[in-house]
Design a protein around this motif. Structure first.
Motif, short mmCIF file in Angstrom:
data_model
loop_
_atom_site.label_atom_id
_atom_site.label_comp_id
_atom_site.label_asym_id
_atom_site.label_seq_id
_atom_site.Cartn_x
_atom_site.Cartn_y
_atom_site.Cartn_z
N ALA A 205 70.96 39.09 23.28
CA ALA A 205 70.61 40.20 22.40
C ALA A 205 71.49 41.41 22.69
N TRP A 206 71.81 41.61 23.95
CA TRP A 206 72.70 42.71 24.35
C TRP A 206 74.08 42.51 23.74
N GLU A 207 74.62 41.31 23.88
CA GLU A 207 75.95 41.02 23.33
C GLU A 207 75.98 41.15 21.81
N ALA A 208 74.85 40.79 21.18
CA ALA A 208 74.77 40.88 19.72
C ALA A 208 74.41 42.29 19.24
N LYS A 209 74.11 43.18 20.19
CA LYS A 209 73.69 44.55 19.89
C LYS A 209 72.46 44.56 18.97
N ASP A 210 71.56 43.62 19.27
CA ASP A 210 70.36 43.43 18.46
C ASP A 210 69.22 44.24 19.07
N ILE A 211 69.02 45.45 18.57
CA ILE A 211 68.00 46.34 19.14
C ILE A 211 66.61 45.75 19.03
N ASP A 212 66.27 45.17 17.89
CA ASP A 212 64.93 44.62 17.69
C ASP A 212 64.65 43.48 18.67
N ALA A 213 65.65 42.62 18.89
CA ALA A 213 65.47 41.51 19.84
C ALA A 213 65.28 42.04 21.25
N LEU A 214 66.04 43.08 21.60
CA LEU A 214 65.91 43.67 22.94
C LEU A 214 64.52 44.28 23.12
N ILE A 215 64.05 44.99 22.11
CA ILE A 215 62.71 45.60 22.20
C ILE A 215 61.65 44.52 22.39
N GLY A 216 61.83 43.38 21.71
CA GLY A 216 60.86 42.30 21.82
C GLY A 216 60.82 41.67 23.21
N LEU A 217 61.89 41.81 23.97
CA LEU A 217 61.94 41.23 25.32
C LEU A 217 61.45 42.20 26.38
N LEU A 218 61.31 43.47 26.03
CA LEU A 218 60.93 44.51 26.98
C LEU A 218 59.46 44.88 26.86
N ASP A 219 58.83 45.13 27.99
CA ASP A 219 57.48 45.68 27.99
C ASP A 219 57.53 47.06 27.33
N PRO A 220 56.53 47.41 26.54
CA PRO A 220 56.57 48.74 25.88
C PRO A 220 56.75 49.89 26.86
N ASP A 221 56.24 49.73 28.09
CA ASP A 221 56.35 50.79 29.10
C ASP A 221 57.42 50.48 30.14
N GLY A 241 60.57 53.28 28.31
CA GLY A 241 60.18 52.80 26.99
C GLY A 241 61.13 51.76 26.45
N ALA A 242 60.58 50.74 25.80
CA ALA A 242 61.38 49.61 25.32
C ALA A 242 62.46 50.04 24.33
N GLU A 243 62.10 50.88 23.37
CA GLU A 243 63.08 51.26 22.35
C GLU A 243 64.23 52.07 22.95
N GLN A 244 63.89 53.00 23.84
CA GLN A 244 64.92 53.84 24.44
C GLN A 244 65.87 53.00 25.30
N ILE A 245 65.31 52.06 26.04
CA ILE A 245 66.15 51.18 26.87
C ILE A 245 67.05 50.33 25.98
N ALA A 246 66.49 49.77 24.90
CA ALA A 246 67.28 48.93 24.00
C ALA A 246 68.45 49.71 23.40
N ARG A 247 68.19 50.95 22.97
CA ARG A 247 69.25 51.75 22.39
C ARG A 247 70.30 52.12 23.44
N ASN A 248 69.85 52.35 24.65
CA ASN A 248 70.77 52.68 25.73
C ASN A 248 71.67 51.48 26.04
N VAL A 249 71.10 50.30 26.06
CA VAL A 249 71.86 49.07 26.34
C VAL A 249 72.91 48.82 25.25
N VAL A 250 72.51 49.00 24.01
CA VAL A 250 73.44 48.81 22.90
C VAL A 250 74.57 49.83 22.96
N GLU A 251 74.24 51.05 23.35
CA GLU A 251 75.26 52.09 23.48
C GLU A 251 76.29 51.71 24.55
#
Length: 311
Positions: A205-221, A241-251
């Protein structure tokens, strides 16, 4: 005091072989106490220096050289933990224990060009996974030493007391306090194969820059912590937070298009390694609860990544 040694090199003098066979035991102990392989190696070197600083008569008078070496190494570690606490409290950003590769992935070059294999000297078990080491960092130096010596290395409290300089009853209390800290942080372990699948999905998901997939793999907290050092700027605060981490990883992926992500064993558990031009620039350790990633530790300090870079 009992010792757990490994066979030495048959070509060595028997007395030297007996002493050097303790090296693996000492490295294993010092790494768990300090959370740093580099510091552990320094402790072992200092321990042997003190042994050989004694006269031959003084050494001959010691009934158990292995017990003496363990006692000295533990006391050096205890002193270092006191000073390390002050250093780590003033560390820019978060301090993360030094990550260890799997046995098959070790390669380290010392000064002089001699290649060594530290994985032959550090046993990878549950007492060195990153989550465990992070909890150890929250303990007092005395708690950490008492707990590691007794619960991990199976020394009696009488032996621990001789090292720590407290009564056996006090050491028992120290170890009990350490156990409570660990129990408060522990959750049921996710099977290793399932952890590997989740980490692999995170990588893809990281390589694909798939934010939604990353969020789904992360605990909300979930939280992500990154360190720094040298020319690498430290991350001052955890990402939460899952969304913030996902966006950070994609960045990160967007800013480093030439970065390669590899699946590796980190401190005995599935993890990831980021490389650029064949050089390891980050090692990622994960704490997985159930089917979600709860914590990510990103080690970027170049000094901690020496064993991960092939030369």
């Amino acid at each position: 005091m009992t010792t757990r040694s490994e066979p030495g090199d048959g070509s060595l003098d028997p007395s030297l072989r007996a002493i050097m066979s303790e090296r693996r035991q000492l490295i294993n102990l010092a790494y768990r106490l300090l959370g740093s392989l580099a510091d552990a190696e320094d402790v072992v070197q200092e321990t042997y220096a003190r042994w050989y600083a004694m006269s031959q008569q003084q050494r001959a008078a010691i009934d158990s050289p292995g017990a003496w070496l363990t006692k000295v190494a533990s006391r050096i570690c205890l002193d270092l933990l006191g000073s390390a606490r002050a250093r780590r409290e003033s560390y820019v950003g978060e301090w993360i224990p030094e990550p260890l590769p799997d046995r098959t992935e070790w390669i380290s070059v010392r000064s002089g060009g001699a290649t060594v294999d530290p994985a032959d000297r550090v046993t990878l078990d549950e007492s060195i996974n990153m989550a465990f080491l992070v909890v150890l960092e929250a303990m007092t130096p005395a708690e950490r030493v008492a707990f590691i010596l007794h619960d991990v290395f199976r020394y009696s409290f009488a032996e621990v007391a001789d090292i720590v300089g407290r009564t056996p009853a006090a050491c028992r209390q120290l170890a009990s306090s350490a156990r409570r800290r660990l129990r408060a942080s522990q959750v049921p372990a996710t099977p290793t194969a399932q952890q590997a699948d989740i980490v692999r999905d995170f990588k893809q998901a990281w390589e694909a820059k798939d934010i939604d997939a990353l969020i789904g793999l992360l605990d909300p907290d979930a939280t992500a912590i990154g360190d720094g050092g040298g020319l690498v700027t430290a991350q001052l605060h955890p990402v939460e937070g899952a969304e913030q981490i996902a966006r950070n990883v994609v960045e990160i992926a967007s800013n480093a298009p030439d970065m390669t992500i590899l699946e590796r064993t980190v401190n005995g558990q599935p993890g990831l390694v980021a490389q650029q031009d064949g050089v390891t620039v980050a090692v990622f350790a994960f704490n997985i609860e159930g089917d979600r990633i709860k914590h990510i530790w990103a080690v970027r300090n170049p000094e901690k990544l020496r064993p991960w870079t092939r030369t």
